[in-house]
Design a protein around this motif. Structure first.
Motif, PDB file in Angstrom:
ATOM      1  N   ASP A 235       0.817  -1.204   0.000  1.00  0.00           N
ATOM      2  CA  ASP A 235       0.000   0.000   0.000  1.00  0.00           C
ATOM      3  C   ASP A 235       0.854   1.258   0.000  1.00  0.00           C
ATOM      4  OD1 ASP A 235      -2.306  -1.270  -0.252  1.00  0.00           O
ATOM      5  OD2 ASP A 235      -3.036  -0.953   1.792  1.00  0.00           O
ATOM      6  N   ASN A 236       2.113   1.107   0.449  1.00  0.00           N
ATOM      7  CA  ASN A 236       2.992   2.273   0.390  1.00  0.00           C
ATOM      8  C   ASN A 236       4.062   2.072  -0.694  1.00  0.00           C
ATOM      9  OD1 ASN A 236       4.679   4.434   0.776  1.00  0.00           O
ATOM     10  ND2 ASN A 236       4.378   4.437   3.007  1.00  0.00           N
ATOM     11  N   MET A 237       3.656   2.370  -1.909  1.00  0.00           N
ATOM     12  CA  MET A 237       4.512   2.068  -3.059  1.00  0.00           C
ATOM     13  C   MET A 237       5.825   2.863  -3.038  1.00  0.00           C
ATOM     14  SD  MET A 237       3.238  -0.238  -4.895  1.00  0.00           S
ATOM     15  CE  MET A 237       3.976  -0.061  -6.500  1.00  0.00           C
ATOM     16  N   TYR A 238       5.719   4.124  -2.626  1.00  0.00           N
ATOM     17  CA  TYR A 238       6.917   4.960  -2.681  1.00  0.00           C
ATOM     18  C   TYR A 238       8.011   4.393  -1.779  1.00  0.00           C
ATOM     19  CZ  TYR A 238       9.872   9.114  -2.493  1.00  0.00           C
ATOM     20  OH  TYR A 238      10.927   9.987  -2.569  1.00  0.00           O
ATOM     21  N   HIS A 239       7.631   4.015  -0.560  1.00  0.00           N
ATOM     22  CA  HIS A 239       8.625   3.463   0.352  1.00  0.00           C
ATOM     23  C   HIS A 239       9.113   2.099  -0.097  1.00  0.00           C
ATOM     24  CE1 HIS A 239       7.440   6.378   3.791  1.00  0.00           C
ATOM     25  NE2 HIS A 239       8.234   6.918   2.883  1.00  0.00           N
ATOM     26  N   GLY A 257       2.633  -0.449 -13.404  1.00  0.00           N
ATOM     27  CA  GLY A 257       1.226  -0.370 -13.041  1.00  0.00           C
ATOM     28  C   GLY A 257       1.070  -0.249 -11.550  1.00  0.00           C
ATOM     29  N   ASP A 258       0.243  -1.149 -10.970  1.00  0.00           N
ATOM     30  CA  ASP A 258      -0.024  -1.018  -9.543  1.00  0.00           C
ATOM     31  C   ASP A 258       1.025  -1.713  -8.687  1.00  0.00           C
ATOM     32  OD1 ASP A 258      -0.618  -3.537 -10.316  1.00  0.00           O
ATOM     33  OD2 ASP A 258      -2.606  -3.620  -9.402  1.00  0.00           O
ATOM     34  N   SER A 259       2.094  -2.251  -9.328  1.00  0.00           N
ATOM     35  CA  SER A 259       3.094  -2.955  -8.527  1.00  0.00           C
ATOM     36  C   SER A 259       4.502  -2.578  -8.974  1.00  0.00           C
ATOM     37  CB  SER A 259       2.893  -4.471  -8.656  1.00  0.00           C
ATOM     38  OG  SER A 259       2.543  -4.798  -9.974  1.00  0.00           O
ATOM     39  N   VAL A 260       5.486  -3.222  -8.348  1.00  0.00           N
ATOM     40  CA  VAL A 260       6.858  -3.035  -8.786  1.00  0.00           C
ATOM     41  C   VAL A 260       7.299  -4.334  -9.443  1.00  0.00           C
ATOM     42  CG1 VAL A 260       9.236  -2.718  -8.000  1.00  0.00           C
ATOM     43  CG2 VAL A 260       7.399  -1.388  -6.967  1.00  0.00           C
ATOM     44  N   HIS A 261       7.954  -4.269 -10.567  1.00  0.00           N
ATOM     45  CA  HIS A 261       8.558  -5.454 -11.165  1.00  0.00           C
ATOM     46  C   HIS A 261      10.044  -5.440 -10.827  1.00  0.00           C
ATOM     47  CE1 HIS A 261       5.387  -6.607 -14.431  1.00  0.00           C
ATOM     48  NE2 HIS A 261       4.917  -6.669 -13.180  1.00  0.00           N
ATOM     49  N   PRO A 282       2.948  -2.295   4.620  1.00  0.00           N
ATOM     50  CA  PRO A 282       1.548  -2.702   4.689  1.00  0.00           C
ATOM     51  C   PRO A 282       1.098  -3.499   3.462  1.00  0.00           C
ATOM     52  CG  PRO A 282       1.746  -0.351   4.229  1.00  0.00           C
ATOM     53  CD  PRO A 282       3.123  -0.852   4.498  1.00  0.00           C
ATOM     54  N   SER A 283       0.280  -4.514   3.716  1.00  0.00           N
ATOM     55  CA  SER A 283      -0.286  -5.450   2.719  1.00  0.00           C
ATOM     56  C   SER A 283       0.695  -5.789   1.587  1.00  0.00           C
ATOM     57  CB  SER A 283      -1.617  -4.948   2.152  1.00  0.00           C
ATOM     58  OG  SER A 283      -1.639  -3.555   2.040  1.00  0.00           O
ATOM     59  N   LEU A 284       1.755  -6.459   1.979  1.00  0.00           N
ATOM     60  CA  LEU A 284       2.810  -6.826   1.038  1.00  0.00           C
ATOM     61  C   LEU A 284       2.397  -8.018   0.177  1.00  0.00           C
ATOM     62  CD1 LEU A 284       5.896  -6.309   0.314  1.00  0.00           C
ATOM     63  CD2 LEU A 284       6.347  -8.247   1.814  1.00  0.00           C
TER      64      LEU A 284
END
Lengths: 303, 248, 368
Positions: A235-239, A257-261, A282-284
């Motif tokens: 939920d905290n993509m930047y971190h 998109g909504d995740s990191v590759h 959070p929610s990994l």
């Protein structure tokens, strides 16, 4: 069977050799093929199109279209190709119908003769046929430009970034049209900066800084992706992204998109996973995923 | 200030004759949020953006940008926002440093501030060697990053980004988004339009405009849930397909 | 051929769709003719004259009323001392002043040498010279009248005849000039801009990638402007005959043929500019600076070429409008025929052929 489009070691520079636009490019497109030239702006795509459509002379190398040399036989080539330049290139002060009629006559044809080719596209334009082309929206302009490029039933169709700046719905429709044209046996060379459109071509070439990075079918390119690819979400993509940059086992990581590759060095996946869990994000989500064309392009850019 | 929102829009409408380009849209954007503003060509995005930037007076409705009214305080709005578009961003025939100085000067940075900030910016982008190069000689990706940095040089409360990554390669596109994240992390609100649907996923919340109205507004994950699809592209296709005037 | 027609049709659509430009295209010659005809005339009419009549006798008042009666002068002020004359000139209220000395009438009648002082505002030297000449003519005329009555001594009276333009009207000079200007603007600038526009919008790219001959693309763009220009020639001639009272003395057919030659020359210059430039701005600037300005300066329409230094006179020879100006003047005003203008026509033709060749040489069948 002879290739319909051949580029053989083509070099093109601008400004008296100072700016290298096309760097020893060789390519072959088969008759009836839908071939995609995939790369960002400034990669050299437009220069290649202009060389093939006889608008520019290459510094060195040979090129041919339908077996005709782009320098010697330019007149013959101009009779059999359709071309849609990157910039909107119709007359904004003429109506939809007037534009179409004009381009039909210029190419020694008329609207009736090849109506079957453009029918699917033209029915969408029909309600606006008395409207000036300058007053159409991006998607409609692009459809009209395609009609104008098709009206003389070209043997080879060159489409330079036809979907740039067009919304996703119109883009999808546009690619459906291209698929239908391909069925008519027209060879199509299309360029795009949108990676998601690459999968819709039969074969693609990645191009960057004037160089071809790879030429293959999309499926084969995906198969050749060398590493395991992980999809990581939180939920905290930047971190999450900042954290991944600090983990030494990570080979590459980028937002997708909504995740990191991410690709991970050998035997490192457990360590990475543990680091992420320890960080208490959070929610990994941490799982392997199939690469997409964009992953492959990024992979080639790294090489 | 009536509220704490960076952008607060209430039934904002713009009519051209009897054509309603923007039809009573309402939404609020929090400070430091990355807000995606999507829509098909012709849905009314550009008109709405113009009103929010103080370039066009609405026909009716209310909106405040950084607490300033879009009818009466357009000059104050312009001082408190940054703007970057793919079409125009920097002067191609000026050098990198000259561009920074020019745009900093427009926003009234004094000489010392300007010197410090431009040195810091050039260092942060790793462009020390290129500061004296003409903008038209640096790669497109760098230009875009530079343009973004210049747009937030005066630390605006909100930065408007109109298709900022069009035509940029996938790696540079991601580096660009890193900059947006950094800016948002430091409290700058980002208001972004894009045709790349994967970029829509990077936003905290997104809105999708169809026929002048906002048809959907939520977090990307929530929207995908709502429509039972896997990607933002599918959400967009689902909503925009029904548009009656996507081609007006 | 069908392609060519379709091209021309398209060009006409472009021209007629652009209402504002269309109004300028057809309105410009009318407005120019009217402005030159009525506002900017260089004829002298009703010049303001000031009189200081110290003599106050029959002779002086008769001469004053003769001056007043001429259409060149209007006595606006009768003053009583020199200071008032100075005042009048300084205020810019008068162009010229006449001072009659105390014993003017007596001197004239008694055969002494009567004196008359004429003061003119020479800040406009041409006007001042013309006005003093008029005053001299009027006084000489008056003198002859009274001599006839008194002692009829034979005097030489030169009989002056102003050929082709007996009333010294300004119109004969500027109608050919306006024709040259208007045709130049329409043909050179509009043609150049409309071709370069296709380069800017990118349509030239598609047209080049078509089986249509590139040179025909360019030629077809000139047709509407040829048409518009012929209409303009017609409207200028009609206006000058009907409104300015300036009949066409020579052959109308010859005049129209020569106009067409000039139009074609201008179209060729327009093509040449369009071939050499990439942006509409550049095309417009070159047309204005390279064509319009020299036409104003060197065609002889505003400034007499004979008075220019030799080098400028030589330069004036390569300005097509100079030759056209001479041709139109010869046919329209002098009523001369082919034998008087064949040389000028050849010059014009030479310029046209030269630039056509140069344009074709520089014409590109590709983009760069």
């Amino acid at each position: 069977m002879a290739s319909e489009i051949i580029l053989d070691d083509i070099v093109k520079t601008y400004g008296k050799g100072k700016q290298l636009a096309v760097d020893h490019v060789s390519l072959q497109v088969q008759p009836g093929e839908l071939f995609g030239l995939i790369g960002p702006d400034g990669a050299g795509k437009t220069s290649i199109f202009r060389i093939l459509t006889t608008l520019l002379l290459a510094d060195s190398g040979n090129a041919s279209v339908a077996g005709l040399d782009v320098v010697k036989d330019y007149k013959a080539i101009r009779k059999i190709v359709g071309y849609m330049p990157g910039k909107f290139s119709l007359y904004p002060d003429l109506t939809v119908k007037e534009n179409l009629q004009f381009f039909a006559t210029v190419f020694n044809s008329d609207i009736q003769e090849n109506y079957h080719l453009i029918r699917d596209i033209y029915v969408q334009l029909e309600p606006f046929k008395e409207r000036r082309a300058g007053k159409l929206s991006g998607g409609m302009k692009q459809k009209l430009a395609l009609c104008c490029a098709l009206i003389h039933k070209p043997r080879v169709l060159f489409l330079d970034e036809p979907t740039t700046g067009v919304d996703p719905v119109s883009r999808k429709e546009f690619w459906q049209m291209l698929a239908r044209l391909k069925e008519q046996g027209i060879t199509i060379l299309v360029s795009t900066p949108y990676m998601d459109e690459a999968g819709l071509c039969e074969r693609i070439a990645f191009i960057q800084n004037g160089k071809i990075l790879k030429t293959e079918t999309p499926d084969q390119i995906l198969k050749e992706f060398p590493d395991a690819l992980y999809k990581i979400q939180s939920d905290n993509m930047y971190h999450l992204m900042e954290l991944l940059k600090q983990i030494p086992e990570i080979k590459s990581s980028y937002a997708f998109g909504d995740s990191v590759h991410a690709t991970i060095k050998e035997q490192g996946s457990q360590t990475v996973r543990q680091r992420l869990i320890d960080a208490g994000l959070p929610s990994l989500v941490f799982e392997t995923t199939k690469p997409q064309i964009e992953d492959c392009f990024i992979q080639y850019l790294h090489e | 200030m009536e509220n704490n929102y960076s952008i607060s829009v209430d039934k904002l409408t713009k009519k051209f004759g009897n054509f309603t380009a923007v039809d009573a849209i309402s939404f609020d954007v929090n400070g430091g949020e990355i807000f995606g503003f999507l829509g098909a060509n012709g849905a009314g995005k550009t008109t709405a953006m113009r009103m929010l930037c103080g370039l066009s007076i609405p026909s009716s409705g209310k909106a405040t940008i950084a607490g300033f009214d879009v009818y009466k305080e357009t000059e104050k709005i312009k001082r408190n926002i940054g703007y970057m578009s793919q079409k125009f961003s920097l002067y191609e025939d000026l050098t990198v440093a000259e561009n920074i100085q020019f745009f900093g000067g427009i926003y009234g940075l004094d000489r010392k501030e300007l010197r410090d900030k431009s040195a810091e910016l050039i260092a942060r982008l790793g462009m020390e060697k290129d500061a004296k190069k003409l903008v038209n000689s640096i790669p497109l990706g760098w230009k875009q990053k530079l343009a973004f940095s210049v747009a937030i040089l005066h630390r605006p409360e909100i930065v408007f980004l109109d298709e900022p990554t069009g035509g940029v390669d996938p790696l540079t596109r991601r580096q660009f988004w890193d900059l947006i994240y950094q800016a948002a992390d430091s409290g700058i609100t980002a208001f972004v339009t894009t045709h790349y649907m994967d970029e829509a996923e990077y936003c905290n919340r997104i809105s999708i405009m169809v026929d002048g109205k906002i048809e959907a507004l939520d977090k990307p994950a929530a929207l995908k849930n709502k429509y039972g699809v896997n990607s933002m592209n599918d959400v967009f296709q689902h909503l925009a397909r029904g548009a009656s005037r996507s081609d007006l | 051929m069908k392609q060519f027609w379709s091209f021309i049709r398209k060009e006409f659509l472009h021209v007629f769709r652009d209402r504002k430009t269309l109004i300028i295209l057809f309105g410009m010659p009318v407005v120019q003719i009217l402005i030159f005809g009525f506002a900017l005339t260089n004829e002298i009419k009703n010049s303001r004259i000031m009189v200081l009549d110290a003599a106050h006798d029959i002779q002086s008042s008769r001469l004053i009323s003769k001056i007043q009666a001429s259409r060149y002068f209007q006595v606006t002020q009768i003053v009583h001392n020199e200071a008032e004359i100075q005042e009048g000139f300084r205020g810019g209220n008068v162009n010229i002043a006449i001072v009659f000395p105390l014993n003017f009438g007596h001197d004239l009648e008694s055969g002494e040498r009567p004196q008359l002082q004429v003061l003119a505002d020479a800040s406009d030297p041409n006007l001042a010279t013309a006005l003093t000449n008029y005053v001299s003519n009027i006084t000489a005329d008056y003198q002859r009248e009274i001599q006839k009555i008194n002692t009829p001594i034979p005097t030489i009276v030169p009989e002056i005849k102003m050929m082709y333009n007996p009333q010294l009207k300004g119109a004969p000079n500027f109608v050919p000039g306006v024709m040259a200007l208007v045709l130049l603007l329409v043909c050179v600038m509009m043609t150049a801009v409309s071709i370069v526009r296709e380069k800017e919008t990118g349509t030239m790219e598609i047209l080049l990638v078509s089986p249509f001959k590139p040179i025909l693309v360019i030629l077809s763009k000139t047709i509407p402007y040829l048409f518009v220009s012929l209409i303009n020639v017609g409207s200028i001639l009609l206006l000058s005959v009907l409104v300015l009272d300036l009949p066409i003395h020579g052959s109308l057919l010859l005049l129209l043929l020569e106009s067409t030659l000039f139009i074609i020359t201008c179209l060729i210059l327009g093509i040449f500019i369009s071939v050499k430039t990439q942006t509409m701005q550049a095309a417009m600037l070159i047309s204005l600076m390279g064509m319009l300005l020299p036409t104003m300066l060197f065609s002889g329409f505003m400034f007499p070429i004979e008075n220019m230094p030799k080098p400028l006179q030589i330069i004036s020879n390569i300005i097509p409008s100079k030759w056209f100006y001479i041709i139109v003047k010869s046919i329209m005003i002098k009523g001369l025929g082919w034998e008087a203008i064949w040389k000028e026509t050849l010059y014009l033709l030479g310029i046209a052929v030269f630039f056509f060749a140069l344009g074709m040489k520089n014409f590109k069948i590709r983009l760069a």
